[in-house]
Design a protein around this motif. Structure first.
Motif, short mmCIF file in Angstrom:
data_model
loop_
_atom_site.label_atom_id
_atom_site.label_comp_id
_atom_site.label_asym_id
_atom_site.label_seq_id
_atom_site.Cartn_x
_atom_site.Cartn_y
_atom_site.Cartn_z
N THR A 26 -34.25 70.48 50.57
CA THR A 26 -35.07 69.29 50.87
C THR A 26 -35.56 69.45 52.30
OG1 THR A 26 -33.54 67.72 51.93
CG2 THR A 26 -33.40 67.92 49.51
N TYR A 30 -29.85 70.84 52.65
CA TYR A 30 -29.68 71.20 51.23
C TYR A 30 -28.76 70.18 50.55
CZ TYR A 30 -32.17 75.62 51.29
OH TYR A 30 -33.17 76.57 51.35
N GLY A 31 -29.11 69.84 49.30
CA GLY A 31 -28.27 68.94 48.51
C GLY A 31 -27.57 69.71 47.40
N ARG A 51 -14.80 65.76 48.01
CA ARG A 51 -15.23 64.45 48.54
C ARG A 51 -14.54 63.33 47.77
NH1 ARG A 51 -21.19 62.73 50.21
NH2 ARG A 51 -21.45 60.70 49.23
N PRO A 56 -20.50 56.92 47.32
CA PRO A 56 -21.69 56.97 46.46
C PRO A 56 -22.62 58.13 46.79
CG PRO A 56 -21.87 55.22 48.10
CD PRO A 56 -20.51 55.79 48.25
N THR A 91 -33.87 57.11 52.69
CA THR A 91 -33.15 56.67 51.50
C THR A 91 -33.10 55.15 51.53
OG1 THR A 91 -31.77 58.65 51.41
CG2 THR A 91 -30.91 56.69 50.31
N ARG A 108 -20.33 50.63 43.20
CA ARG A 108 -21.00 49.52 43.91
C ARG A 108 -22.09 48.90 43.05
NH1 ARG A 108 -21.05 51.25 50.15
NH2 ARG A 108 -19.21 52.57 50.04
N SER A 110 -24.99 48.59 44.14
CA SER A 110 -26.25 49.14 44.66
C SER A 110 -26.31 50.64 44.42
CB SER A 110 -26.34 48.87 46.17
OG SER A 110 -25.23 49.48 46.83
N VAL A 111 -27.51 51.20 44.61
CA VAL A 111 -27.68 52.65 44.49
C VAL A 111 -28.67 53.12 45.56
CG1 VAL A 111 -29.53 52.46 42.76
CG2 VAL A 111 -28.15 54.56 42.88
N ARG A 114 -33.98 58.37 46.86
CA ARG A 114 -35.01 58.91 47.75
C ARG A 114 -35.89 59.94 47.06
NH1 ARG A 114 -35.44 63.00 51.74
NH2 ARG A 114 -33.98 64.74 51.54
N SER A 177 -31.46 62.14 55.83
CA SER A 177 -32.39 61.02 55.74
C SER A 177 -31.85 59.77 56.44
CB SER A 177 -32.66 60.69 54.26
OG SER A 177 -31.46 60.31 53.61
N ILE A 179 -30.90 56.07 56.22
CA ILE A 179 -30.49 55.22 55.08
C ILE A 179 -30.71 53.76 55.47
CG2 ILE A 179 -28.64 54.55 53.52
CD1 ILE A 179 -27.33 57.22 53.97
N LEU A 190 -28.15 52.03 57.86
CA LEU A 190 -26.75 52.47 57.73
C LEU A 190 -26.52 53.83 58.39
CD1 LEU A 190 -25.83 51.50 54.05
CD2 LEU A 190 -25.77 50.12 56.13
N ARG A 191 -27.57 54.63 58.42
CA ARG A 191 -27.46 55.95 59.06
C ARG A 191 -28.81 56.31 59.66
NH1 ARG A 191 -26.28 61.06 55.20
NH2 ARG A 191 -28.46 60.69 54.64
O1 TXA Z 1 -31.03 63.76 53.64
C1 TXA Z 1 -30.17 63.36 52.89
O2 TXA Z 1 -29.96 62.14 52.70
C2 TXA Z 1 -29.34 64.40 52.14
C3 TXA Z 1 -30.26 65.18 51.20
C4 TXA Z 1 -29.52 66.17 50.34
O3 TXA Z 1 -30.98 64.27 50.42
N1 TXA Z 1 -28.28 63.80 51.42
C5 TXA Z 1 -27.17 63.29 52.02
O4 TXA Z 1 -26.21 62.85 51.13
O5 TXA Z 1 -27.03 63.28 53.22
P1 TXA Z 1 -24.73 62.49 51.56
O6 TXA Z 1 -24.04 62.14 50.28
O7 TXA Z 1 -24.16 63.57 52.36
O8 TXA Z 1 -24.91 61.19 52.39
C6 TXA Z 1 -25.40 60.03 51.74
C7 TXA Z 1 -24.84 58.81 52.35
C8 TXA Z 1 -23.34 58.71 52.21
O9 TXA Z 1 -22.82 58.39 53.49
C9 TXA Z 1 -23.14 57.58 51.23
O10 TXA Z 1 -21.97 56.85 51.48
C10 TXA Z 1 -24.40 56.75 51.48
O11 TXA Z 1 -25.38 57.69 51.67
N2 TXA Z 1 -24.75 55.95 50.31
C11 TXA Z 1 -25.21 56.38 49.11
N3 TXA Z 1 -25.36 55.36 48.25
C12 TXA Z 1 -24.98 54.25 48.92
C13 TXA Z 1 -24.90 52.87 48.57
N4 TXA Z 1 -25.20 52.43 47.35
N5 TXA Z 1 -24.46 52.00 49.52
C14 TXA Z 1 -24.13 52.43 50.75
N6 TXA Z 1 -24.18 53.73 51.15
C15 TXA Z 1 -24.60 54.62 50.24
#
Ligand code: TXA
Ligand code: MG
Length: 308
Positions: A26, A30-31, A51, A56, A91, A108, A110-111, A114, A177, A179, A190-191
């Motif tokens: 991406t 990388y995912g 993990r 989520p 996201t 949760r 929610s979802v 992106r 990304s 969030i 959130l991030r």
């Molecule tokens: O850039 C990115 O976002 C990358 C690429 C691969 O798309 N993905 C990524 O995924 O960073 P991950 O899983 O490492 O981080 C996603 C974050 C996690 O901290 C997760 O808790 C949060 O997003 N998240 C996902 N769904 C959520 C939800 N429904 N409510 C709150 N936090 C959520």
């Protein structure tokens, strides 16, 4: 057998349809992707990463119109942000549709959704015609991969770790990304990530609140994105040089005004520090503006006390 690294979207599609795991390029990092509608496949992601299963995952879709497939309703704030930023490093957290698997949403209501900006992954998503659940393709708590080679090094030796790596070259943004939780009003970031917080504020006419509640996102845990060696922070390049002078074998990073480049190379440099046996990374903190928010966030987490 070594994991297959390829640019062949047909092969990747085949693995996804069979319930396997594909590392996808991406624009951010990388995912590690699986069919978001296949519970067995999604469970494999958690095993591969090590993990916790209540964390989520983000659902990746081909185009903005697909957001409505995963949401029970699209809040107007999410619609505005998606419209302006997708495809791109954003996201949105939205109320989840009834069919979204618990294993994807961490149970949760929610979802996260992106639309990533990378031609190979866009082609894969368009031809798959579904959603790909994907966290970053690293072992839990470690630095996210920004090249196919990073993925192979992290997950190539893990049994069932990854079936195929779709090689899209180095990720141009380099940090994850941004969030934005659109289930609350005002929305919460959130991030911090590839879309600057200021841009989110501008698009929503300022209606953005700081994140509340413990660990709203796993990336908000204090220690995350961490290399093995120590990470020491400095406010200026001079201060960084002074700190580095007291280290046996330091790697000094961030002595630059080019934040795009700093973000692009950040994770690569944190990895290099471990691979080259540096005693510590000494990082210059960028100003808290634009991409600087995301870089500061990752550096603070990388430098957090990892005891316990
Ligand atoms: O850039 C990115 O976002 C990358 C690429 C691969 O798309 N993905 C990524 O995924 O960073 P991950 O899983 O490492 O981080 C996603 C974050 C996690 O901290 C997760 O808790 C949060 O997003 N998240 C996902 N769904 C959520 C939800 N429904 N409510 C709150 N936090 C959520
Ligand atoms: Mg991650």
């Amino acid at each position: 057998m070594p994991v297959q690294v390829t640019t062949d979207v047909d092969a990747a599609l085949d693995v996804i349809r069979r319930g396997g795991l594909v590392a996808i390029p991406t624009e951010t990092v990388y995912g590690l992707a699986a069919d978001a509608a296949n519970e067995t496949a999604v469970r494999r992601i958690f095993a591969a990463k090590g993990r916790p299963v209540d964390h989520p995952l983000i659902v990746h879709v081909a185009e903005p119109a697909r957001l409505a497939d995963w949401a029970s309703e699209v809040p107007p704030t999410a619609a505005v942000l998606a419209d302006a930023c997708w495809p791109g490093p954003l996201t949105v957290i939205v109320p989840r549709a009834a069919h979204v698997l618990d294993v994807v949403s961490g149970g949760r209501a929610s979802v996260g959704v992106r639309v990533p900006a990378h031609p190979l992954t866009t082609e894969l998503l368009t031809r798959f015609d579904g959603g790909l659940a994907a966290p970053s393709a690293n072992r839990f708590g470690r630095v996210s991969p920004t090249t196919a080679e990073h993925v192979v090094r992290d997950l190539g030796e893990v049994p069932g770790g990854v079936d195929l790596v779709l090689d899209g070259g180095p990720c141009p943004v380099g940090v994850e990304s941004t969030i934005v939780d659109c289930t609350v009003d005002p929305v919460q970031v959130l991030r911090p990530g590839g879309i600057p917080t200021e841009q989110v504020e501008r698009l929503l006419a300022g209606a953005v609140a700081p994140a509340t509640g413990p660990s709203r996102a796993s990336g908000m845990l204090a220690s995350h994105y961490a290399p093995r060696c120590r990470v020491l922070l400095a406010d200026t390049a001079d201060e960084a040089r002074a700190i580095a002078a007291g280290e046996a074998n330091p790697l000094l990073i961030g002595d630059t005004d080019d934040l795009v480049r700093y973000a692009q190379r950040l994770y690569e440099l944190l990895r290099r520090a471990d691979e080259h046996g540096h005693s510590a990374v000494v990082a210059v903190m960028p100003p808290a503006a634009g991409l600087g928010h995301a870089i500061r966030d990752r550096l603070l987490k990388a430098s957090a006390d990892r005891a316990g």
